[in-house]
Design an enzyme around this catalytic site. Structure first.
Site, PDB file in Angstrom:
ATOM      1  N   HIS A 239       0.867  -1.182   0.000  1.00 51.04           N
ATOM      2  CA  HIS A 239       0.000   0.000   0.000  1.00 51.04           C
ATOM      3  C   HIS A 239       0.903   1.231   0.000  1.00 51.04           C
ATOM      4  O   HIS A 239       1.893   1.264   0.737  1.00 51.04           O
ATOM      5  CB  HIS A 239      -0.888  -0.017   1.247  1.00 51.04           C
ATOM      6  N   ARG A 259      -6.494  10.409   0.067  1.00 49.09           N
ATOM      7  CA  ARG A 259      -6.300  10.911  -1.298  1.00 49.09           C
ATOM      8  C   ARG A 259      -7.640  11.053  -2.017  1.00 49.09           C
ATOM      9  O   ARG A 259      -7.856  12.005  -2.745  1.00 49.09           O
ATOM     10  CB  ARG A 259      -5.350   9.986  -2.061  1.00 49.09           C
TER      11      ARG A 259
END
Ligand code: FAD
Length: 601
Positions: A239, A259
């Site tokens: 990740h 994000r």
């Protein structure tokens, strides 16, 4: 010895195991759940961002076809197309069902289940509960399982799957499972014609990981020892955003929702660098200017997505390159900045767990300053090779579901697609395991008493050794080795070195020693888990060495691009005949029907 008889035994009480158990029970099977931690503590509880399902609540244009296409493209076309199709088609119904069972999702202004943006998904598609979706999912499924009266054996670890020796040639037929109570160390035998493995992932084989202590690849190893195969093991998802500081929490996940909700990545020179890393494959749908990327948050129809929301493999590699080029933060990460882009109220409302996580663990106020983040081992795309429709492995009566199964996500999983996977295939596995058990009538496979004795002897073996090594040292060396040699960027020399080191760890593990008694003895528990970690690590390293290309969660420095020939096949691993190592072979991808191929024209 304690002994129980069921139609279906589900190993694991995460989202996959609970959903499978509910389905098996609803289909009439006498069902038990066995889990090695407390009920409610499964890894699923940590899931933050949401469940991917093309419900079309924010974007009426969204449908299963687009979700299917996104999933296949995210997996770089190596996914089992049938699993990706079933998942995309059935996820909306499974989410709706969770709501019917009491899950409280966040809402849109007109009262529908809210859906948020995540990397690789064309439309806002993740049904969510703030950034605590996994908690709500587990709460709902667990309450239902308990209300239905399904038997639960918690803090109980399964160490073997039994097969009926009279079944003759072939991969065999399941007869039950062997386990021990973690508290007392006492053994249990389960007689059951159907065993569903739902044990989650393998992250604890790596030093820096978002995974908890439970993720030691038990289901992967149990399946292999029972004669099933694993597929896609070279594909491990790093990740892009894990915490890097302080050291005690290094690897802890920072959700992609940061994000999705406007956060951007910057290097130490203040550059928003993701624009330099847009691959050809995603150019058409990714914004190439800051203006367009920022405009996308308010007007998604007329702008392309920001490059920060490219699939995870792309973002993780970009971050890795920036750090390697010397543009990292003081603690060896990259900056993730939402503070300069959203109001404190917005951040606290949309990302409450992240706010608390950074405040409490790193003394960072994410509403006022940027976070320091870096890649962390997060998810394994590889897992037990199963039939797409039933989740049955090559061994009759042995099913695998959730993160311990393979095929659905190809070379790279899109965020949100795991929680959808657990629900869709959990239900399918439970139903098929139940109908198989029912089809047997009164003639069931039998557990062989010699196998029970062997399982008991094998479990107790670490107590028999004198003067051997402590399992903690071997585990720590294995984690470091996997991190250094089989991590985010790989090379032939390092992978060969890793396989040599794994052989050495195997020798050390064969004489590891455990102090004390069987009553709650974490050293003994680790010794048993470590065997699984070693098998799984060997599978990953071997498959990573064989695949001479870069694709999804597998990046080879010496073969930097994808290779068309490799794009047509999977790698499959089995335990060798002696049970001492791993054999590997190539297998052509299943042929996608023409009507589905049309979506990729
Ligand atoms: P788990 O939830 O891990 O459950 C495994 C179960 O197996 C546990 O009950 C464990 O006790 C049991 N078990 C293991 N071994 C044994 C054994 N030998 N004997 C008995 N029991 C055993 N995915 C998304 O789709 N969306 C997200 O937003 C998201 N966020 C995430 C955030 C974090 C921090 C992490 C780590 C992952 C996230 N993921 C997300 C991934 C997703 O959460 C996992 O892939 C998923 O929850 C795995 O579910 P599972 O049911 O397969 O396994």
């Amino acid at each position: 010895m304690e002994r129980h008889s069921y139609d279906v035994v589900v190993v694991g009480a995460g989202g996959a195991g609970l959903r499978a158990a509910i389905a098996a029970h609803d289909a009439g099977a006498r069902t038990a759940i066995v889990c090695k931690s407390l009920l409610g503590k499964a890894h699923t509880v940590m899931a933050e961002g949401g469940i991917a399902a093309a419900m079309g609540n924010r974007w009426p244009e969204d449908n299963w076809e687009v979700h299917f296409r996104d999933t296949m493209r995210g997996g770089k076309m190596l996914n089992n197309w049938r699993m990706a199709q079933l998942h995309a088609q059935e996820a909306p119904e499974r989410v709706q069902e969770l709501e019917d069972w009491g899950a409280l999702f966040d809402r849109t202004d007109d009262g529908l289940i809210s859906q948020r943006d995540f990397g690789g998904h064309k439309y806002a598609r993740l049904a969510h509960v703030g950034d605590r979706t996994g908690l709500e999912m587990i709460r709902t499924l667990q309450q239902r399982a308990v209300a239905l009266g399904i038997d639960v054996f918690m803090e109980c670890t399964v160490t073997d799957v039994f097969k009926d020796p009279s079944a003759g040639a072939g991969p065999g037929v399941v007869a039950g499972a062997f386990a021990y109570w973690r508290e007392s160390g006492r053994f249990i035998v389960f007689d059951a014609p159907s065993v569903i493995l739902a044990t989650g992932g393998i992250g604890k084989s790596f030093k820096v990981t978002s995974n908890s202590w439970e993720y030691t690849g038990d289901g992967h190893a149990l399946a292999m020892r029972a004669g099933a195969s694993l597929i896609n093991m070279e594909f491990v998802q790093f990740h892009p955003t894990g915490m890097v500081w302080p050291p005690s929490v290094k690897g802890l996940l920072v959700t992609e929702s940061v994000r999705g909700d406007g956060g951007i990545l910057k290097n130490s020179e203040g550059e928003r660098f993701m624009f330099d890393y847009i691959p050809e494959f995603f150019k058409a749908e990714t914004a190439d200017t800051v203006e367009e990327a920022d405009a996308w948050y308010d007007d998604k129809k007329n702008n392309r997505r920001p490059p920060e929301l490219l699939p995870r493999d792309e973002v993780a590699r970009a971050i890795n390159s920036e750090i390697k080029a010397g543009r990292g933060t003081p603690h060896g990460g990259i900056y993730l900045d939402i503070a300069s882009r959203r109001t404190p109220e917005f951040i606290r409302k949309r990302l409450p767990s992240m706010y608390h996580q950074f405040k409490e663990l790193a003394d960072v106020d994410i509403t006022a300053e940027a976070m320091e983040i870096g890649p962390t081992c997060h998810y394994v795309m590889g897992g037990v090779e199963v039939d797409a429709d039933t989740q049955e492995s090559a061994v009759t009566g042995l099913y695998a579901v959730g993160e311990c199964s393979g095929g659905m996500h190809g070379s790279n999983r899109l965020g949100g697609n795991s929680l959808g996977d657990l629900l869709v295939f959990g239900k399918r596995a439970g139903e098929h395991a139940s109908s198989y058990a029912a089809s047997l009538g009164g003639t069931r496979p039998q557990v062989d008493e010699a196998h029970v004795k062997a399982a008991q002897k094998s479990a107790l073996a670490p107590f028999e050794v004198e003067g051997g090594e402590n399992p903690y040292t071997i585990q720590s060396d294995l984690q470091q080795s996997m991190n250094d040699l089989v991590g985010i960027i790989r090379t032939r020399t390092e992978l060969e070195e890793s396989l040599a080191e794994i052989e050495a760890f195997k020798v050390r593990a064969s004489t590891m020693v455990v102090e004390g008694h069987r009553q709650y003895n974490p050293g003994w528990h680790l010794a048993l888990d470590l065997r699984n970690m070693l098998i799984v690590s060997e599978c990953i390293a071997k498959a990573a060495l064989a695949r001479e290309e870069s694709r999804g969660g597998h990046t080879r420095d010496d073969f930097p691009g994808p290779d068309a020939e490799w794009g047509t096949k999977n790698l499959v691993v089995n335990l060798n005949a002696e049970g001492t190592g791993v054999d590997l072979h190539e297998k052509a991808l299943p042929e996608m029907p023409d009507e589905l191929k049309g979506y990729f024209a």
